[in-house]
Design an enzyme around this catalytic site. Sequence first.
Site, PDB file in Angstrom:
ATOM      1  N   ASP A  60       0.831  -1.204   0.000  1.00 26.81           N
ATOM      2  CA  ASP A  60       0.000   0.000   0.000  1.00 26.81           C
ATOM      3  C   ASP A  60       0.870   1.261   0.000  1.00 26.81           C
ATOM      4  O   ASP A  60       1.865   1.332   0.729  1.00 26.81           O
ATOM      5  CB  ASP A  60      -0.866  -0.034   1.270  1.00 26.81           C
ATOM      6  CG  ASP A  60      -1.754   1.171   1.397  1.00 26.81           C
ATOM      7  OD1 ASP A  60      -2.741   1.256   0.643  1.00 26.81           O
ATOM      8  OD2 ASP A  60      -1.474   2.032   2.249  1.00 26.81           O
TER       9      ASP A  60
ATOM     10  N   GLU B  73       1.511  -0.636  -4.979  1.00 25.86           N
ATOM     11  CA  GLU B  73       0.451   0.329  -5.269  1.00 25.86           C
ATOM     12  C   GLU B  73       1.126   1.691  -5.340  1.00 25.86           C
ATOM     13  O   GLU B  73       1.398   2.323  -4.324  1.00 25.86           O
ATOM     14  CB  GLU B  73      -0.627   0.337  -4.184  1.00 25.86           C
ATOM     15  CG  GLU B  73      -1.808   1.204  -4.597  1.00 25.86           C
ATOM     16  CD  GLU B  73      -2.231   2.254  -3.579  1.00 25.86           C
ATOM     17  OE1 GLU B  73      -3.275   2.871  -3.781  1.00 25.86           O
ATOM     18  OE2 GLU B  73      -1.521   2.485  -2.579  1.00 25.86           O
TER      19      GLU B  73
HETATM   20  C1  NOJ Z   1      -4.297   3.278  -0.653  1.00 26.29           C
HETATM   21  C2  NOJ Z   1      -5.488   2.472  -0.294  1.00 26.29           C
HETATM   22  O1  NOJ Z   1      -5.939   1.793  -1.424  1.00 26.29           O
HETATM   23  C3  NOJ Z   1      -6.513   3.426   0.252  1.00 26.29           C
HETATM   24  O2  NOJ Z   1      -7.746   2.792   0.437  1.00 26.29           O
HETATM   25  C4  NOJ Z   1      -5.988   4.003   1.536  1.00 26.29           C
HETATM   26  O3  NOJ Z   1      -6.887   4.978   2.007  1.00 26.29           O
HETATM   27  C5  NOJ Z   1      -4.621   4.653   1.321  1.00 26.29           C
HETATM   28  N1  NOJ Z   1      -3.740   3.840   0.546  1.00 26.29           N
HETATM   29  C6  NOJ Z   1      -3.942   4.924   2.639  1.00 26.29           C
HETATM   30  O4  NOJ Z   1      -3.526   3.713   3.228  1.00 26.29           O
END
Ligand code: NOJ
Length: 562
Positions: free
Chosen positions: A203, A245
Amino acid sequence: MGTREPWWNGAVIYQLMPRSYADGNGDGIGDLQGLASRLSYLRWLGVEAIWLTPIYPSPLQDGGYDITNFKDIHPELGDLAAFHRLLTAAHGQGIKVILDLVLNHTSDLHPWFQRARWAAKGSLERDVYVWSDDPHRYADAPVLFRHFESSNWEWDEVAGQYYLHRFLRHQPDLNYENPWVQEEMLGVVDFWLERGVDGFRLDAVPFLFEAEGSRCEGLPDTHAFLRKLRARVDAHGRDVLLVAEAIQPVDEAKPYLADDELHGAFNFVLTAHLFAAVASGTCKELCNALEEAQRAVPGCRWALPLRNHDELWLGDGHLVSEDVIQVIRAGLHQGQGHWLNWGINRRLAPLLNGDPRPNRLLHGLLYSLPGMPHLYYGDELGMGDWPGLRDRDPNRTPMAWTPARNGGFSSAPDPLLVLPPITAPGYDYRVVNVEVQKQLPGSLLNWHRRMLTCRRLLPALRRGTFELLESSHPSVIVYSRCIETMTVLVAANLSGAGASLHLDLSRWQGERTREALWGCEYPPASADWFIYLPAYGFSWWLIGEVEESVEFSANDALSSPA
Ligand code: NOJ
Ligand code: CA
């Protein structure tokens, strides 16, 4: 790992939010026990892996991405024993399990943060997070959740300093300059690998380190830490998928895919271009985006999502151009109040105005492009969303299983449900659900299953080369996917009007051609091969004879018992 192909090459990954998927104990909240009871459905559908959004203890200010203990399970979802049962059952069904690994931040209720704010300024305990006396540091780092926050810094009364939070103020950023933080987070990776997980979705991975005068994204120190993480994972000696991500342009996402770093990275640029292509009915920009991605990192290492649990992130002109953003805004159905932070907060089906044709087309592209296609839970049904719910909750409502109460998601009385099941016109769970769609041969669900079956039977789609072919029609994209023993030709019409064209297939002159999804014969390949595609139509063709072992037999595969 030798030369053996890792399990994720070309794998179709199903993303689900455990709290919204299936409630096993009747308290209104989806849980690991409920999910375990639905694994046979996922196997029937044909996905190869599931990615679970965070399952850790959390006050849930940000859907579980605000964690208070990285080495446990949220009590509403179950416990470590329930996780073990889920993992064992998933592996028994041949399904891999990917966890969300939130490296960048914790919850402000995490014991580390509570300890940090009370600790002396400059102490090791304080230094677990990023503090400043000046809230103007790193001024070039954009505020990501601008719908909720106006600064990346928050004043802490107890500490008498500001702390950095790239997301909500409830999510203080960890300080990766501190070796203790690095070691602790590598320990988290060990912890879950020892429990048998098959991969991590990393993430918010660009934001680990900060530097003045930059956007604080993908800095060299961040990559250095990721290489350490990779080495740590490799030390476990098995195939563990690491996917970044990173909502960044392809040239900035590419470094995560260095050989000694991560295996995969989401290509959100491509996602935006897929939507822009449907919105405009043209495919030139999409072709450019595909070529750019393949030039940057050839093969199947890009993770390909259409939608996920966040808004359709379009950014501030840094990800894709303002022109592309305008094309999407003008061409897709949004309705009132669906713009959140940097994108459109809708599920796939409502974005496409409920039209199943572009819905199938976009998935048809995803399933035939090089990469790891991601399917967001409920999108296999064309599930709707619930405008008016807070934040990204409109896209996170319970999975619709049956026409019964609560869509079969939970036996609890409705006020107890985690979120309301969809009863919006056109998307009511009494109609749009797994049980009903299983019984309708022409349903979106059965279509997805057929597509996934065909994909499995066509290894060229999984790991074949990718080449764009000349198309004389501005709405039609044409490409081939080839391995030594098989060639698949794909053509897709991005527009809402029918398209006919001639393709130059002289390089396969005289070879047999068959439509792959339904198996019907076409005229042999020629320099002047004619095709007609209806509005949003697409086809996959097998070119030439295929070896016995890969002879196409989707009908047989589909008629095997569920
Ligand atoms: C990306 C995640 O997909 C999202 O849902 C989240 O709010 C942010 N990162 C922070 O962790
Ligand atoms: Ca429950």
